[in-house]
Design a protein around this motif. Structure first.
Motif, PDB file in Angstrom:
ATOM      1  N   UNK A  55      -1.152  -1.608  -2.292  1.00  0.00           N
ATOM      2  CA  UNK A  55      -0.928  -0.396  -1.514  1.00  0.00           C
ATOM      3  C   UNK A  55      -0.872  -0.805  -0.042  1.00  0.00           C
ATOM      4  N   UNK A  56       0.217  -0.429   0.631  1.00  0.00           N
ATOM      5  CA  UNK A  56       0.381  -0.831   2.028  1.00  0.00           C
ATOM      6  C   UNK A  56       0.929   0.337   2.838  1.00  0.00           C
ATOM      7  N   UNK A  72      -9.122   9.693  -2.086  1.00  0.00           N
ATOM      8  CA  UNK A  72     -10.407   9.031  -1.857  1.00  0.00           C
ATOM      9  C   UNK A  72     -11.248   9.009  -3.125  1.00  0.00           C
ATOM     10  N   UNK A  73     -11.126  10.057  -3.939  1.00  0.00           N
ATOM     11  CA  UNK A  73     -11.819  10.094  -5.231  1.00  0.00           C
ATOM     12  C   UNK A  73     -11.362   8.913  -6.086  1.00  0.00           C
ATOM     13  N   UNK A  74     -10.048   8.686  -6.130  1.00  0.00           N
ATOM     14  CA  UNK A  74      -9.514   7.582  -6.937  1.00  0.00           C
ATOM     15  C   UNK A  74     -10.002   6.231  -6.423  1.00  0.00           C
ATOM     16  N   UNK A  75      -9.991   6.044  -5.099  1.00  0.00           N
ATOM     17  CA  UNK A  75     -10.470   4.791  -4.510  1.00  0.00           C
ATOM     18  C   UNK A  75     -11.942   4.571  -4.855  1.00  0.00           C
ATOM     19  N   UNK A  92      -4.041  -2.516   5.107  1.00  0.00           N
ATOM     20  CA  UNK A  92      -4.280  -1.367   5.984  1.00  0.00           C
ATOM     21  C   UNK A  92      -3.541  -1.486   7.306  1.00  0.00           C
ATOM     22  N   UNK A  93      -2.739  -0.487   7.620  1.00  0.00           N
ATOM     23  CA  UNK A  93      -2.200  -0.300   8.969  1.00  0.00           C
ATOM     24  C   UNK A  93      -1.963   1.192   9.097  1.00  0.00           C
ATOM     25  N   UNK A 137      -7.888   3.812   2.352  1.00  0.00           N
ATOM     26  CA  UNK A 137      -7.343   2.477   2.076  1.00  0.00           C
ATOM     27  C   UNK A 137      -8.460   1.459   1.853  1.00  0.00           C
ATOM     28  N   UNK A 138      -9.550   1.930   1.255  1.00  0.00           N
ATOM     29  CA  UNK A 138     -10.659   1.066   0.827  1.00  0.00           C
ATOM     30  C   UNK A 138     -11.256   0.267   1.975  1.00  0.00           C
TER      31      UNK A 138
END
Length: 517
Positions: A323-324, A379-382, A355-356, A405-406
């Motif tokens: 994921x980006x 955020x729930x999924x992360x 993360x950007x 993004x964790x």
């Protein structure tokens, strides 16, 4: 055939669209080169600093090896060493850079191990606040990935000038050793010199303990404290020397003739238990194609939620989901990412977060469309994802975007930063501007005139504070990442991290918690 390695040839190759001939490319290349050189300089000077020259000479004159020499001799020849948090404590008053301890992952007898080495030439290897937090983080990584732990000990105990900041969290180190033992994660302590007070519990709670004859001394209280507390007069060797602990107390399992013999015995033990400017946007695909095998990846929903790139690829032969960020997160991006994380859990594929991100989109239109609900599902999924996550901050890491993004609070197995990256609640310009607007609105409601000079001064001061506290060296110093890396090393570092996380079963799980549909 393993499901994670089949059909590799069918992934499409991505062709880079970067034009290296443009002035903008040349300017950015030069700027990033300067940032990387600054990082390398800091790592080579401050990050590897082991004390003043006179202290090093005195240590070597006693026939003892330096901390980094001990690590090098312990590791297999030509083993990589993934050093963790080398700039922890950087720029903080009263802190030694690195926290007087070297921490990293390397191969010992072909086994990936967490290696920790006290630096006795820095304040006697005494544990300070940063060193303690660094040690706790190393233990967490070792537990999550079932890495055997080898600790090279020579410490004066807690730095008494920071006792309140060391004592309270420091107990977690011993708890961590006990938990590792229960989990069946091997631990080994090699005691090279004095290991006092709390430092005595590390060997005391390890599976296997080696002490160097004539050098190692382990006791809860040294001779001066014993005399003060009990009136007994004794010397360090009688009180807690390696020979006594090998013959009388039984704390030591092996008595080594010298430091080289101690390192050899530790290897034998393991052999026996083998089980530039973030305001300028860039296309995340240009990063992805440079870190994945053959520049090949398959995108998920490429035409939907285009500000987040989700794709499957192989890194050193291991299937991963990536994921980006390409820009701010809208509802579509959040929904796309949530589904992708679910699919990666179904495929048991580790997640790589690049993360950007400036955050989630704000405004009436987006609130009405349910941006809060979409973000909550993301955020729930992360939070509930059970496959290993590895995060690399390639640029901005602001606000709730950092969470989604964790970021550090979401416990990725590893988190790395590029030297151009920044992390805070929002950018300095935005935060200072928001606070200025709040002050103006407050004055207007109270019927007061705005003191322009004072407002400008407050805005400038706040901007300066936020700018400093979001700097990558500030955050890395406080262990908000596991290290700052040269972007060119990303693929190699991710490969090593993926090898480490496969020390335990990689298995996805049920992501469903309560979320607002």
């Amino acid at each position: 055939m393993d499901a994670n390695v089949q059909f590799r040839g069918e992934l499409p190759r991505y062709t880079s669209k970067v034009d290296k001939q443009t002035p903008e490319y040349a300017e950015n290349y030069q700027a990033m080169t300067q940032l990387v050189e600054e990082l390398r300089t800091r790592l080579e000077t401050e990050g590897t600093y082991q004390g003043r020259e006179e202290h090093l000479r005195r240590h070597l004159k006693r026939g003892q090896l330096l901390a980094r020499e001990r690590v090098e001799l312990l590791l297999d020849p030509d083993s990589p060493f993934l050093e963790l948090m080398p700039l922890a404590g950087w720029g903080q008053d009263g802190m030694t850079v690195g926290g007087s301890v070297v921490v990293g992952i390397g191969l010992v007898c072909g086994v990936e191990c967490m290696v920790t080495a006290h630096v006795p030439t820095l304040k006697g290897g005494a544990s300070n606040e940063i060193g303690t937090l660094k040690g706790l983080r190393a233990q967490a990584i070792a537990r999550e990935n079932r890495l055997p732990c080898i600790t090279l000990i020579q410490t004066a105990g807690a730095d008494l000038g920071q006792q309140s900041r060391v004592f309270h969290p420091g107990g977690g180190m011993f708890r961590g050793l006990a938990i590792a033992s229960k989990m069946g994660i091997p631990t080994c302590s090699i005691v090279f010199g004095s290991s006092t007070a709390g430092g005595a519990y590390a060997p005391g709670m390890s599976d296997y303990v080696i002490m160097v004859k004539g050098q190692a001394q382990v006791f809860l209280g040294g001779p001066p404290l014993v005399k003060m507390a009990t009136g007994e007069v004794t010397d360090a060797e009688q009180l807690g020397g390696a020979d006594m602990h090998s013959r009388v107390s039984g704390v030591a399992d092996q008595l080594a003739a010298d430091e080289l013999d101690a390192i050899r015995k530790a290897r034998e033990f393991l052999l026996g238990i083998v089980q530039a400017n973030i305001r300028k946007p860039f296309d995340a695909r240009e990063v992805i194609c440079r870190i994945v095998d053959g520049s090949r990846f398959t995108e998920f929903k490429p035409l939907y939620g285009v500000n987040i790139v989700c794709c499957w690829a192989y890194i050193h032969g291991i299937l991963v989901g990536i994921l980006a960020n390409n820009n701010v997160i809208f509802n579509a991006e959040a929904n796309k990412a949530t589904q992708f994380i679910q699919l990666c859990n179904l495929r048991n594929a580790p997640l790589i977060y690049l993360q950007n991100i400036t955050g989630f989109m704000v405004g009436r239109q987006y609130e009405e469309a349910g941006i809060i609900k979409a973000g909550a599902r993301f955020i729930n999924a992360v939070s509930n994802s059970t496959v290993p996550a590895i995060t690399v901050v390639t640029g901005a890491a602001y606000g709730a975007g950092n969470y989604a993004m964790s970021g550090r609070a979401y416990a990725p197995r590893f988190l790395w930063s590029y030297p151009n990256s920044r992390c805070s609640v929002m950018g300095a310009d935005q935060l200072a501007g928001v606070m200025e607007q709040v002050a103006r609105d407050s004055a207007l409601k109270a019927g007061r005139a705005v003191d322009e000079e004072a407002t400008a001064a407050r805005k400038a001061a706040l901007h300066s504070i936020v700018e400093a506290e979001s700097d990558v060296y500030y955050t890395s110093s406080r262990l908000l990442d596991d290290g700052i890396i040269d972007p060119r090393d990303t693929r190699a570092i991710l490969g090593l991290c993926l090898s480490v996380v496969y020390g335990v079963e990689v298995k996805g799980g049920n992501l469903y918690g309560v979320s607002r549909m």
